[in-house]
Scaffold this motif. Structure first.
Motif, PDB file in Angstrom:
ATOM      1  N   VAL A 114       0.835  -1.202   0.000  1.00 18.64           N
ATOM      2  CA  VAL A 114       0.000   0.000   0.000  1.00 18.64           C
ATOM      3  C   VAL A 114       0.869   1.252   0.000  1.00 18.64           C
ATOM      4  N   TYR A 115       1.758   1.339   0.939  1.00 19.16           N
ATOM      5  CA  TYR A 115       2.624   2.515   1.079  1.00 19.16           C
ATOM      6  C   TYR A 115       3.708   2.530   0.004  1.00 19.16           C
ATOM      7  N   GLN A 116       4.015   1.375  -0.544  1.00 17.33           N
ATOM      8  CA  GLN A 116       5.011   1.192  -1.605  1.00 17.33           C
ATOM      9  C   GLN A 116       6.367   1.790  -1.217  1.00 17.33           C
ATOM     10  N   ALA A 117       6.798   1.441  -0.003  1.00 20.58           N
ATOM     11  CA  ALA A 117       8.102   1.913   0.465  1.00 20.58           C
ATOM     12  C   ALA A 117       9.204   1.222  -0.332  1.00 20.58           C
ATOM     13  N   LYS A 118      10.266   1.961  -0.616  1.00 15.60           N
ATOM     14  CA  LYS A 118      11.411   1.366  -1.319  1.00 15.60           C
ATOM     15  C   LYS A 118      12.151   0.406  -0.390  1.00 15.60           C
ATOM     16  N   PHE A 119      12.209   0.787   0.877  1.00 17.13           N
ATOM     17  CA  PHE A 119      12.812  -0.094   1.867  1.00 17.13           C
ATOM     18  C   PHE A 119      12.132   0.177   3.204  1.00 17.13           C
ATOM     19  N   GLY A 120      11.866  -0.904   3.920  1.00 15.67           N
ATOM     20  CA  GLY A 120      11.256  -0.754   5.237  1.00 15.67           C
ATOM     21  C   GLY A 120      11.534  -1.977   6.087  1.00 15.67           C
ATOM     22  N   ALA A 121      11.309  -1.815   7.363  1.00 18.07           N
ATOM     23  CA  ALA A 121      11.490  -2.933   8.294  1.00 18.07           C
ATOM     24  C   ALA A 121      10.494  -2.779   9.431  1.00 18.07           C
ATOM     25  N   THR A 122       9.822  -3.876   9.753  1.00 18.96           N
ATOM     26  CA  THR A 122       8.931  -3.835  10.907  1.00 18.96           C
ATOM     27  C   THR A 122       9.797  -3.866  12.158  1.00 18.96           C
ATOM     28  N   THR A 123       9.402  -3.082  13.139  1.00 21.57           N
ATOM     29  CA  THR A 123      10.137  -3.056  14.407  1.00 21.57           C
ATOM     30  C   THR A 123       9.254  -3.551  15.546  1.00 21.57           C
ATOM     31  N   GLY A 124       8.137  -4.116  15.189  1.00 21.01           N
ATOM     32  CA  GLY A 124       7.185  -4.635  16.169  1.00 21.01           C
ATOM     33  C   GLY A 124       5.843  -4.774  15.496  1.00 21.01           C
ATOM     34  N   ARG A 125       4.865  -5.180  16.264  1.00 17.45           N
ATOM     35  CA  ARG A 125       3.562  -5.416  15.647  1.00 17.45           C
ATOM     36  C   ARG A 125       2.869  -4.129  15.236  1.00 17.45           C
ATOM     37  N   ASN A 126       3.209  -3.003  15.843  1.00 14.37           N
ATOM     38  CA  ASN A 126       2.536  -1.741  15.531  1.00 14.37           C
ATOM     39  C   ASN A 126       3.493  -0.645  15.088  1.00 14.37           C
ATOM     40  N   SER A 127       4.703  -1.032  14.708  1.00 14.27           N
ATOM     41  CA  SER A 127       5.650   0.009  14.314  1.00 14.27           C
ATOM     42  C   SER A 127       6.599  -0.507  13.243  1.00 14.27           C
ATOM     43  N   PRO A 181       4.740   9.210   7.316  1.00 13.67           N
ATOM     44  CA  PRO A 181       5.208  10.562   6.967  1.00 13.67           C
ATOM     45  C   PRO A 181       4.342  11.230   5.890  1.00 13.67           C
ATOM     46  N   ARG A 182       3.637  10.442   5.069  1.00 14.31           N
ATOM     47  CA  ARG A 182       2.780  11.005   4.011  1.00 14.31           C
ATOM     48  C   ARG A 182       1.372  11.317   4.504  1.00 14.31           C
ATOM     49  N   GLY A 183       1.016  10.801   5.680  1.00 10.25           N
ATOM     50  CA  GLY A 183      -0.338  11.011   6.191  1.00 10.25           C
ATOM     51  C   GLY A 183      -0.893   9.710   6.768  1.00 10.25           C
ATOM     52  N   ILE A 184      -2.186   9.721   7.046  1.00 12.69           N
ATOM     53  CA  ILE A 184      -2.834   8.570   7.682  1.00 12.69           C
ATOM     54  C   ILE A 184      -3.559   7.729   6.637  1.00 12.69           C
ATOM     55  N   TYR A 185      -3.335   6.423   6.707  1.00 13.76           N
ATOM     56  CA  TYR A 185      -4.033   5.450   5.868  1.00 13.76           C
ATOM     57  C   TYR A 185      -4.954   4.652   6.789  1.00 13.76           C
ATOM     58  N   VAL A 224       9.940   1.151  10.363  1.00 11.62           N
ATOM     59  CA  VAL A 224      10.745   2.271   9.895  1.00 11.62           C
ATOM     60  C   VAL A 224      10.949   2.086   8.388  1.00 11.62           C
ATOM     61  N   THR A 225      10.873   3.183   7.664  1.00 11.13           N
ATOM     62  CA  THR A 225      11.118   3.147   6.217  1.00 11.13           C
ATOM     63  C   THR A 225      12.208   4.152   5.892  1.00 11.13           C
ATOM     64  N   SER A 226      12.612   4.168   4.634  1.00  9.95           N
ATOM     65  CA  SER A 226      13.623   5.148   4.218  1.00  9.95           C
ATOM     66  C   SER A 226      13.073   6.569   4.324  1.00  9.95           C
ATOM     67  N   GLU A 227      11.740   6.731   4.428  1.00 14.19           N
ATOM     68  CA  GLU A 227      11.127   8.060   4.570  1.00 14.19           C
ATOM     69  C   GLU A 227      10.902   8.452   6.030  1.00 14.19           C
ATOM     70  N   GLY A 228      10.896   7.472   6.933  1.00 12.00           N
ATOM     71  CA  GLY A 228      10.642   7.781   8.342  1.00 12.00           C
ATOM     72  C   GLY A 228       9.859   6.657   9.015  1.00 12.00           C
ATOM     73  N   TYR A 229       9.342   6.978  10.177  1.00 10.16           N
ATOM     74  CA  TYR A 229       8.637   5.977  10.986  1.00 10.16           C
ATOM     75  C   TYR A 229       7.180   5.839  10.586  1.00 10.16           C
ATOM     76  N   VAL A 230       6.660   4.611  10.775  1.00 15.66           N
ATOM     77  CA  VAL A 230       5.248   4.323  10.542  1.00 15.66           C
ATOM     78  C   VAL A 230       4.716   3.656  11.804  1.00 15.66           C
ATOM     79  N   TYR A 231       3.571   4.144  12.278  1.00 15.11           N
ATOM     80  CA  TYR A 231       2.929   3.580  13.473  1.00 15.11           C
ATOM     81  C   TYR A 231       1.525   3.129  13.120  1.00 15.11           C
TER      82      TYR A 231
END
Length: 200
Positions: free
Chosen positions: A107-120, A138-142, A122-129
């Motif tokens: 969905v977010y189509q991150a170039k690179f990302g890693a899950t750091t837990g069940r609700n968090s 970083p782009r908004g809420i989905y 990190v991507t090359s653009e920043g954190y996702v919660y």
């Protein structure tokens, strides 16, 4: 002394008269213990009594063994129930982490990302919660509703390993996500594409 004689007293020890053995007060039986203790009776167990006793002992042993087996089975059921509850918690955590990985790649189509837990993550653009069905990026809420995601600039529907949306179709292959010539890679848990939570 000046007298030259010494006087030593004679012993006044006198032999006491022997006790009169016929005296009633002093008469003792020859073996007081034997008379005080009655002869013990010796009972011989019959074959039937021995069999009855063994049968009773066997029944008690069997009943005790069955009681212990029932207690063990009850304890095993309690343990299994606790394990099932614990496994359900782990499954839910794994499910949420897999959903996070799928969101990042499909969905977010991150170039690179890693899950750091069940609700968090990190991507090359920043954190996702993630909070409930909302993914804060970083782009908004989905927002996820069933198998669809609505974001600030996209609308995506997930079907198995395919993500269709207004920003192109993404195909998931393990940890790699391919979107019309572009690719992304998400480091996350090992998720099966046939997972039951996809139908939620």
């Amino acid at each position: 002394s000046s007298h030259g004689t010494s006087s030593y007293g004679t012993s006044s020890y006198q032999k006491k008269p022997a006790l009169d053995r016929d005296d009633d007060k002093l008469a003792q039986p020859r073996n007081a213990y034997a008379i005080a203790q009655p002869r013990s009776t010796f009972k011989v167990e019959t074959i039937q009594e021995a069999n009855d006793r063994r049968n009773l002992e066997w029944k008690e042993f069997t009943a005790n063994s069955e009681r212990m087996a029932q207690e063990h089975r009850a304890e095993q059921r309690r343990f299994d129930a606790q394990q099932a509850k614990q496994q359900a918690v782990y499954d839910k955590m794994n499910q949420e982490e897999c959903e996070m990985a799928e969101f990042l790649g499909g969905v977010y189509q991150a170039k690179f990302g890693a899950t750091t837990g069940r609700n968090s993550a990190v991507t090359s653009e920043g954190y996702v919660y993630r909070s409930g069905d909302n993914f804060v990026t970083p782009r908004g809420i989905y927002t996820k509703n069933g198998n669809t995601y609505a974001g600030p600039d996209s609308f995506t529907t997930q079907t198995g390993t395919l993500f269709f949306g207004n920003k192109g179709t993404t195909i998931q292959a393990g940890s790699a996500y391919f979107t019309e010539g572009e690719s992304g890679y998400i480091v996350g848990p090992n998720c099966r594409n046939t997972s039951t939570w996809r139908s939620r």
